[in-house]
Design a protein around this motif. Structure first.
Motif, PDB file in Angstrom:
ATOM      1  N   LEU A  71      12.090  79.013  55.282  1.00 42.95           N
ATOM      2  CA  LEU A  71      13.380  79.647  55.020  1.00 42.95           C
ATOM      3  C   LEU A  71      13.965  80.245  56.291  1.00 42.95           C
ATOM      4  O   LEU A  71      15.172  80.110  56.567  1.00 42.95           O
ATOM      5  N   LEU A  89      19.557  85.210  52.544  1.00 41.13           N
ATOM      6  CA  LEU A  89      19.884  84.278  51.470  1.00 41.13           C
ATOM      7  C   LEU A  89      20.992  84.845  50.588  1.00 41.13           C
ATOM      8  O   LEU A  89      21.885  84.110  50.139  1.00 41.13           O
ATOM      9  N   SER A 124      24.887  83.295  49.837  1.00 39.93           N
ATOM     10  CA  SER A 124      25.182  82.887  48.468  1.00 39.93           C
ATOM     11  C   SER A 124      26.689  82.942  48.196  1.00 39.93           C
ATOM     12  O   SER A 124      27.410  83.784  48.756  1.00 39.93           O
ATOM     13  N   ARG A 138      15.284  80.638  45.599  1.00 38.41           N
ATOM     14  CA  ARG A 138      14.842  79.870  46.764  1.00 38.41           C
ATOM     15  C   ARG A 138      13.466  80.315  47.264  1.00 38.41           C
ATOM     16  O   ARG A 138      12.847  79.645  48.096  1.00 38.41           O
TER      17      ARG A 138
END
Length: 494
Positions: free
Chosen positions: A139, A162, A166, A181
């Motif tokens: 990630l 993350l 979004s 995720r």
């Protein structure tokens, strides 16, 4: 060699606690009370056993906005002064206590101390995470390639990035999107300007509970932290559940694909405080039951049952009650051994366990002693304690361990040595006995441990109820980052 910073306790932990598995953090949050940060500080104090290297608190006040404080060391030394707590006003706050991860002792950076904070288009949000993201490396690479700039080395920061990427409409929805995720284990407390949010991963590996305090609410890693602020324990947050708490109450949803829960069984053995409640059952009572089961499986003739304090105490009581052998405090812990006791010279380091533990010589001399401990990791502390017992004149020393052999590292939020440093990974039980130089060494079986925590038929190998990877080598979530770094999983046929 002096400590890396004034709050470095590694020279103390290396002599005793470093031979234990350690939870890497505890989390706590409060909404709907005046001066919420004071309640969070108290809650973190009760969770100090889950992380003793650093802590942080973020609060929100309508006038001053988001405020934060992050410090090295104990909660009692950093979040009790009026000057600090006055900088954290408001009716909403979250906090975090932490250990650093394996291999980084004494190298904790303030930038790694949670909670983490981010500004989004719809307002700010802070997040505190207990657990470990097993695909964090992948990630992080992806996020950096897309322009993210990381401020810490923590896997938890991936969640903030993350969320930032979004496209969802609000922060709870962005958090859902981000956590879909994420692989591994996560219990999370987060906050916006008006919301306190709690989430557990679909397997429910790490704990999270909900409490009520007056007209407000609290989220905590353990129930003991609710007790300290006078909050009523309402229930556990369910695996895969997200709760969003506002002044209107608690909204619950299950945004993740349902999976069969795999709660960490070592929370029952060691991590959680004995005065907490797990799965509707007292942790103390479970540990006493583990001791009883250990006595049934591994009896031995002896004169005394002695705990290795403090973690071995409930199991030792259970062993004594089941076996009929008298219980005795053969080892006394120095409760006042603090980090500022003395400059950690080489001579002091070599004192090792004796700085923290002392044998009750008059009680031990000439006796056959059963020592009950929660686990054997590297075996270094066990060997030193055995030497202390023999030096005090014990006739025999028998170790009884209230968990199965720890042969595999944990990748779900527990600080674990590399596999080759785990005694049980390279030695049989008899080889471990010879290495420790004790008269006998026996562990509770995995089936026995399951029976003690309430699974009457023991462990179902096709459908285990808990995450027991540190004993079985069967990981419910593939540790992809670790495999990438060379970790070899247990062969399927083994």
């Amino acid at each position: 060699m002096p400590p890396a910073h004034p709050f470095d306790t590694s020279y103390l932990r290396d002599s005793n606690d470093d031979d234990k598995l350690k939870e890497e953090c505890g989390i706590f949050g409060v909404i709907g009370v005046a001066d919420a940060s004071n309640f969070v500080a108290l809650g973190l104090h009760a969770l100090q056993h889950r992380g003793q290297e650093a802590g942080g608190i973020v609060s929100y006040d309508a006038v001053q906005g988001f405020q934060s404080a992050r410090r090295f060391g104990y909660v009692r030394d950093n979040f009790t002064s009026k000057s600090v707590m006055e900088t954290l006003p408001g009716p909403l706050a979250i906090g975090h206590v932490r250990y650093s991860t394996a291999g980084s002792k004494g190298q904790t950076a303030i930038r790694d101390v949670q909670p983490f904070f981010g500004e989004f288009a719809m307002g700010g949000a802070a997040i505190a995470h207990n657990g470990n993201i097993t695909n964090a490396n992948a990630l992080r690479r992806e996020l950096i390639e897309r322009g993210s700039i990381f401020q810490s080395s923590s896997d938890s920061e991936c969640i903030i990035h993350l969320m930032a990427r979004s496209l969802q409409r609000n922060i709870p929805e962005r958090m859902e999107d981000a956590l879909r995720r994420v692989e591994g284990a996560f219990s999370v407390v987060a906050m916006t300007r008006t919301k306190l949010i709690g989430v557990r991963d679909p397997l429910g590996v790490r704990p999270l509970v909900l409490g009520r305090i007056g007209d407000g609410w609290a989220l905590s890693s353990e129930t003991c932290a609710l007790d300290i602020i006078g909050a009523e324990f309402i229930r556990e947050i369910e695996p895969g559940e997200m709760v969003v708490i506002t002044e209107k109450g608690v909204d619950s949803q299950f945004p993740f694909r349902p999976q069969k829960p795999r709660f960490c069984i070592f929370e029952h053995v060691y991590f959680s405080r004995p005065d907490s409640i797990l799965g509707g059952r007292s942790v103390y009572e479970t540990r006493e039951a583990i001791g009883r089961e250990l006595a049934k499986e591994n009896p031995v003739e002896a004169d005394l049952v002695c705990p290795v304090p403090d973690s071995g105490t409930p199991a030792a009581i259970g062993y004594s009650l089941e076996s009929g052998i008298p219980y005795a405090m053969g080892i006394i812990r120095n409760q006042y051994m603090g980090r500022t006791f003395i400059e950690p010279t080489e001579q002091i380091r070599n004192m090792g366990v004796r700085l923290k533990l002392n044998v009750n010589r008059a009680l031990i001399q000439g006796k056959r002693v059963i020592l009950v401990d929660d686990s054997v990791v590297r075996g270094t502390t066990s060997r030193k304690i055995k030497e202390m017992i023999l030096d005090a004149g014990a006739k025999e020393v028998h170790f009884r361990i209230a968990s199965p052999p720890t042969a595999w590292p944990c990748f779900y939020g527990v600080d674990t040595p590399q596999r080759e440093k785990l005694l049980a990974a390279t030695m049989s039980e008899e080889e471990m006995r010879a290495h420790l130089q004790v008269d006998s060494l026996k562990f509770i079986s995995l089936d026995g441990l399951y029976r003690a925590v309430g699974e009457a038929k023991g462990r179902n190998p096709k459908q285990p109820q808990y995450c027991d990877a540190c004993f079985s080598g069967e990981y419910p979530v593939v540790p992809s980052d670790q495999i990438e770094d060379g970790f070899e999983m247990k062969p399927a046929a083994e």
